[in-house]
Design a protein around this motif. Structure first.
Motif, PDB file in Angstrom:
ATOM      1  N   ALA A   1       0.824  -1.293  -0.026  1.00  0.00           N
ATOM      2  CA  ALA A   1      -0.026  -0.028   0.038  1.00  0.00           C
ATOM      3  C   ALA A   1       0.848   1.283   0.053  1.00  0.00           C
ATOM      4  O   ALA A   1       0.535   2.176  -0.852  1.00  0.00           O
ATOM      5  CB  ALA A   1      -1.075   0.039   1.107  1.00  0.00           C
ATOM      6  N   ALA A   2       2.012   1.270   0.617  1.00  0.00           N
ATOM      7  CA  ALA A   2       2.921   2.477   0.621  1.00  0.00           C
ATOM      8  C   ALA A   2       3.511   2.538  -0.733  1.00  0.00           C
ATOM      9  O   ALA A   2       3.831   3.767  -1.064  1.00  0.00           O
ATOM     10  CB  ALA A   2       4.119   2.162   1.757  1.00  0.00           C
ATOM     11  N   ALA A   3       3.958   1.442  -1.189  1.00  0.00           N
ATOM     12  CA  ALA A   3       4.330   1.553  -2.686  1.00  0.00           C
ATOM     13  C   ALA A   3       3.332   2.312  -3.480  1.00  0.00           C
ATOM     14  O   ALA A   3       3.796   3.003  -4.437  1.00  0.00           O
ATOM     15  CB  ALA A   3       4.836   0.133  -3.139  1.00  0.00           C
ATOM     16  N   ALA A   4       2.325   1.849  -3.332  1.00  0.00           N
ATOM     17  CA  ALA A   4       1.093   2.515  -4.206  1.00  0.00           C
ATOM     18  C   ALA A   4       1.027   4.003  -4.141  1.00  0.00           C
ATOM     19  O   ALA A   4       1.060   4.694  -5.104  1.00  0.00           O
ATOM     20  CB  ALA A   4      -0.375   1.589  -4.087  1.00  0.00           C
ATOM     21  N   LEU A   5       1.137   4.258  -2.828  1.00  0.00           N
ATOM     22  CA  LEU A   5       0.830   5.696  -2.537  1.00  0.00           C
ATOM     23  C   LEU A   5       2.215   6.454  -3.009  1.00  0.00           C
ATOM     24  O   LEU A   5       2.173   7.838  -3.143  1.00  0.00           O
ATOM     25  CB  LEU A   5       0.780   5.911  -1.015  1.00  0.00           C
ATOM     26  CG  LEU A   5      -0.493   5.394  -0.464  1.00  0.00           C
ATOM     27  CD1 LEU A   5      -0.506   5.322   1.258  1.00  0.00           C
ATOM     28  CD2 LEU A   5      -1.481   6.400  -0.895  1.00  0.00           C
ATOM     29  N   ALA A   6       3.418   5.848  -2.990  1.00  0.00           N
ATOM     30  CA  ALA A   6       4.736   6.643  -3.430  1.00  0.00           C
ATOM     31  C   ALA A   6       4.894   6.391  -4.825  1.00  0.00           C
ATOM     32  O   ALA A   6       5.771   6.882  -5.437  1.00  0.00           O
ATOM     33  CB  ALA A   6       5.842   5.809  -2.782  1.00  0.00           C
ATOM     34  N   GLY A   7       3.605   5.763  -5.684  1.00  0.00           N
ATOM     35  CA  GLY A   7       3.785   6.010  -7.207  1.00  0.00           C
ATOM     36  C   GLY A   7       4.746   4.807  -7.795  1.00  0.00           C
ATOM     37  O   GLY A   7       5.005   4.857  -8.802  1.00  0.00           O
ATOM     38  N   VAL A   8       5.038   3.874  -6.752  1.00  0.00           N
ATOM     39  CA  VAL A   8       5.810   2.624  -7.549  1.00  0.00           C
ATOM     40  C   VAL A   8       5.092   1.801  -8.635  1.00  0.00           C
ATOM     41  O   VAL A   8       5.774   1.546  -9.639  1.00  0.00           O
ATOM     42  CB  VAL A   8       6.437   1.858  -6.298  1.00  0.00           C
ATOM     43  CG1 VAL A   8       6.958   0.430  -7.035  1.00  0.00           C
ATOM     44  CG2 VAL A   8       7.396   2.443  -5.397  1.00  0.00           C
ATOM     45  N   PHE A   9       3.691   1.777  -8.280  1.00  0.00           N
ATOM     46  CA  PHE A   9       3.000   1.135  -9.240  1.00  0.00           C
ATOM     47  C   PHE A   9       1.757   1.922  -9.156  1.00  0.00           C
ATOM     48  O   PHE A   9       1.185   2.639  -8.276  1.00  0.00           O
ATOM     49  CB  PHE A   9       2.619  -0.138  -9.309  1.00  0.00           C
ATOM     50  CG  PHE A   9       2.021  -0.866  -7.767  1.00  0.00           C
ATOM     51  CD1 PHE A   9       0.801  -0.598  -7.447  1.00  0.00           C
ATOM     52  CD2 PHE A   9       3.183  -1.295  -6.885  1.00  0.00           C
ATOM     53  CE1 PHE A   9       0.640  -1.252  -6.183  1.00  0.00           C
ATOM     54  CE2 PHE A   9       2.895  -1.768  -5.617  1.00  0.00           C
ATOM     55  CZ  PHE A   9       1.344  -1.519  -5.418  1.00  0.00           C
ATOM     56  N   SER A  10       0.991   2.103 -10.426  1.00  0.00           N
ATOM     57  CA  SER A  10      -0.218   3.024 -10.578  1.00  0.00           C
ATOM     58  C   SER A  10      -1.383   2.368  -9.735  1.00  0.00           C
ATOM     59  O   SER A  10      -1.613   1.352  -9.580  1.00  0.00           O
ATOM     60  CB  SER A  10      -0.511   3.139 -12.098  1.00  0.00           C
ATOM     61  OG  SER A  10      -1.207   2.030 -12.305  1.00  0.00           O
ATOM     62  N   PRO A  11      -2.307   3.454  -9.521  1.00  0.00           N
ATOM     63  CA  PRO A  11      -3.636   2.888  -9.099  1.00  0.00           C
ATOM     64  C   PRO A  11      -4.379   1.800  -9.774  1.00  0.00           C
ATOM     65  O   PRO A  11      -5.100   0.804  -9.240  1.00  0.00           O
ATOM     66  CB  PRO A  11      -4.446   4.146  -8.823  1.00  0.00           C
ATOM     67  CG  PRO A  11      -3.521   5.319  -8.715  1.00  0.00           C
ATOM     68  CD  PRO A  11      -2.345   4.665  -9.531  1.00  0.00           C
TER      69      PRO A  11
ATOM     70  N   LEU B   1       6.900  -0.786 -13.028  1.00  0.00           N
ATOM     71  CA  LEU B   1       7.222  -0.468 -11.481  1.00  0.00           C
ATOM     72  C   LEU B   1       8.270   0.762 -11.848  1.00  0.00           C
ATOM     73  O   LEU B   1       8.853   0.704 -12.684  1.00  0.00           O
ATOM     74  CB  LEU B   1       7.805  -1.669 -10.880  1.00  0.00           C
ATOM     75  CG  LEU B   1       7.209  -2.892 -10.773  1.00  0.00           C
ATOM     76  CD1 LEU B   1       8.159  -4.137 -10.192  1.00  0.00           C
ATOM     77  CD2 LEU B   1       6.160  -2.625  -9.637  1.00  0.00           C
ATOM     78  N   ARG B   2       8.167   1.760 -10.931  1.00  0.00           N
ATOM     79  CA  ARG B   2       8.735   2.852 -10.962  1.00  0.00           C
ATOM     80  C   ARG B   2       9.530   3.167  -9.610  1.00  0.00           C
ATOM     81  O   ARG B   2       9.236   2.701  -8.688  1.00  0.00           O
ATOM     82  CB  ARG B   2       7.922   4.208 -11.404  1.00  0.00           C
ATOM     83  CG  ARG B   2       7.358   4.154 -12.751  1.00  0.00           C
ATOM     84  CD  ARG B   2       6.145   5.152 -13.079  1.00  0.00           C
ATOM     85  NE  ARG B   2       5.067   4.750 -12.232  1.00  0.00           N
ATOM     86  CZ  ARG B   2       4.170   3.920 -12.939  1.00  0.00           C
ATOM     87  NH1 ARG B   2       4.285   3.008 -13.832  1.00  0.00           N
ATOM     88  NH2 ARG B   2       2.980   3.426 -11.892  1.00  0.00           N
ATOM     89  N   ALA B   3      10.624   4.159  -9.808  1.00  0.00           N
ATOM     90  CA  ALA B   3      11.309   4.636  -8.392  1.00  0.00           C
ATOM     91  C   ALA B   3      10.186   5.226  -7.685  1.00  0.00           C
ATOM     92  O   ALA B   3       9.280   6.087  -8.169  1.00  0.00           O
ATOM     93  CB  ALA B   3      12.338   5.407  -8.615  1.00  0.00           C
ATOM     94  N   PRO B   4      10.444   5.212  -6.216  1.00  0.00           N
ATOM     95  CA  PRO B   4       9.283   6.073  -5.482  1.00  0.00           C
ATOM     96  C   PRO B   4       9.252   7.261  -5.617  1.00  0.00           C
ATOM     97  O   PRO B   4      10.589   8.102  -5.770  1.00  0.00           O
ATOM     98  CB  PRO B   4       9.615   5.477  -3.884  1.00  0.00           C
ATOM     99  CG  PRO B   4      11.085   5.264  -4.190  1.00  0.00           C
ATOM    100  CD  PRO B   4      11.151   4.637  -5.524  1.00  0.00           C
ATOM    101  N   GLU B   5       8.291   8.062  -5.610  1.00  0.00           N
ATOM    102  CA  GLU B   5       8.155   9.441  -5.838  1.00  0.00           C
ATOM    103  C   GLU B   5       8.445  10.340  -4.331  1.00  0.00           C
ATOM    104  O   GLU B   5       8.730  11.356  -4.316  1.00  0.00           O
ATOM    105  CB  GLU B   5       6.935  10.028  -6.179  1.00  0.00           C
ATOM    106  CG  GLU B   5       6.642   9.515  -7.479  1.00  0.00           C
ATOM    107  CD  GLU B   5       5.277   9.687  -8.118  1.00  0.00           C
ATOM    108  OE1 GLU B   5       4.323  10.518  -7.435  1.00  0.00           O
ATOM    109  OE2 GLU B   5       4.903   9.584  -9.245  1.00  0.00           O
ATOM    110  N   GLY B   6       8.429   9.511  -3.374  1.00  0.00           N
ATOM    111  CA  GLY B   6       8.497  10.069  -1.912  1.00  0.00           C
ATOM    112  C   GLY B   6       9.368   9.144  -1.312  1.00  0.00           C
ATOM    113  O   GLY B   6       9.979   8.097  -1.665  1.00  0.00           O
ATOM    114  N   ALA B   7       9.503   9.362   0.168  1.00  0.00           N
ATOM    115  CA  ALA B   7      10.395   8.698   1.013  1.00  0.00           C
ATOM    116  C   ALA B   7       9.396   7.506   1.791  1.00  0.00           C
ATOM    117  O   ALA B   7       8.694   7.640   2.297  1.00  0.00           O
ATOM    118  CB  ALA B   7      10.905   9.455   2.037  1.00  0.00           C
TER     119      ALA B   7
END
Length: 348
Positions: A102-112, A216-222
């Protein structure tokens, strides 16, 4: 004092009947992302909604094929809700087990849009792999490990004296007898799977193959990973095996959270002395239980803020409204009309 917000997202064992259901009925900023996730699961999403909203007792929540997507959906929707209502995305994301997805989704690692595929693939990988379980032990890892029987493994480190074990049912039964004989408190968790143990190595391999088709993408946040107890790196975030391997590896929740409270994670942007606002998204308040005894919280430098009503009672909209007030008191922008609406929902 400057304070960073940390959103803590729960995993298996923290599921509760109707968790966050009060927000679903009263707060559109929570209901919309939850509905989108469930709709993307198709007919299975409709069944999960029914299971989620059933009153206690609901033994179906012990089934990981039910609880895992619901924990993900509630955690993700809470993150989106807090961001929308406060006008401020959490500075740090930290998730336990499926909460890290869930954290990864919020960080933009994968899309909603891909979230449903990620969770459907996890369910498929877990199908047919029952026969195991998990135990919570009120003791430190160093005291528990010498008493493990073959097949039982440390699955999570949740606090200084909070260790979780996983493995086949017979191995856990033998280990439980040893631990009880040594005077340790042991209780079974709500899980029919041996999460975060070698028992699920095969499931992890299946899951990795499925995730190879998800962008999969790099996280947009910490994002502070509880697989490694350090900040998530771009090369990890984009590696399907990193996320899939989580199924068979221990959760280092307390080492990660303790390092954050200590101000010592590798590469932390602010360093020691920065207070934290710990936003606890669990329905049982378990995520912040060990933090309450940490010097940073006991001294008042950091604060614990629940997002959902706890076991003692209360209501979800009212608890969320109080959390928004805390964020506002720390000069984190919040929406006054939302706090008013939450209060109205509480009174209705």
């Amino acid at each position: 004092m400057s304070r960073r917000t940390v959103l803590l997202l729960p995993g298996q064992g923290a599921q509760r009947e109707r968790m966050a259901a009060g927000l679903y009925a009263a707060v559109p900023e929570f209901a919309a992302p939850m509905d989108s996730f469930l709709a993307a699961l198709g007919p299975e999403g409709a069944r999960l909604r029914e299971e989620w909203l059933r009153p206690a007792p609901n033994p179906s929540l012990d089934d990981a094929l039910v609880s895992q997507p619901l924990l993900f959906g509630v955690g993700y929707a809470l993150g989106r809700c807090v961001t929308a209502l406060s006008g401020h995305a959490p500075d740090v994301l930290l998730g336990h087990s499926v909460g890290e997805l869930a954290a990864a989704a919020l960080a933009g690692v994968f899309s909603p849009e891909d979230a449903a595929e990620v969770m459907a693939a996890r369910r498929t990988a877990l199908a047919g792999r029952t026969g195991g379980g998990m135990l919570a032990v009120g003791a430190a890892v160093a005291d528990v490990e010498p008493l493990l029987t073959p097949g039982a493994a440390v699955a999570a480190v949740n606090g200084p004296r909070q260790t979780v074990l996983a493995g086949p049912s017979d191995a856990l039964a033998r280990t439980s007898e040893r631990l009880a004989a040594a005077g340790m408190v042991v209780r079974a968790l709500r899980s029919g799977h041996a999460f975060h143990s070698p028992s699920l190595a095969g499931a992890a391999e299946t899951y990795a193959r499925a995730l190879s088709h998800v962008p999969l993408r790099a996280p947009e946040g910490a994002l502070l990973s509880t697989r490694t107890a350090r900040w998530l790196r771009a090369e990890e975030a984009t590696d399907p095996a990193f996320w899939a391997g989580q199924l068979a590896l221990p959760v280092l929740y307390w080492p990660a959270l303790r390092a954050l409270l200590d101000g010592t994670p590798d590469g932390t942007p602010d360093g020691p002395g920065t207070g934290l606002v710990l936003l606890d998204a669990s329905a049982d308040r378990s995520l912040t239980a060990p933090a309450r005894r940490h010097p940073s919280v006991r001294s008042g430098a950091s604060v614990v803020v629940p997002l959902l009503a706890g076991p003692a009672g209360g209501d979800d909209p009212g608890t969320l409204g109080e959390a928004l007030d805390v964020l506002a008191s720390h000069r984190i922008r919040t929406s006054p009309h939302v706090r008013t609406r939450a209060a109205q929902a509480t009174a209705s």
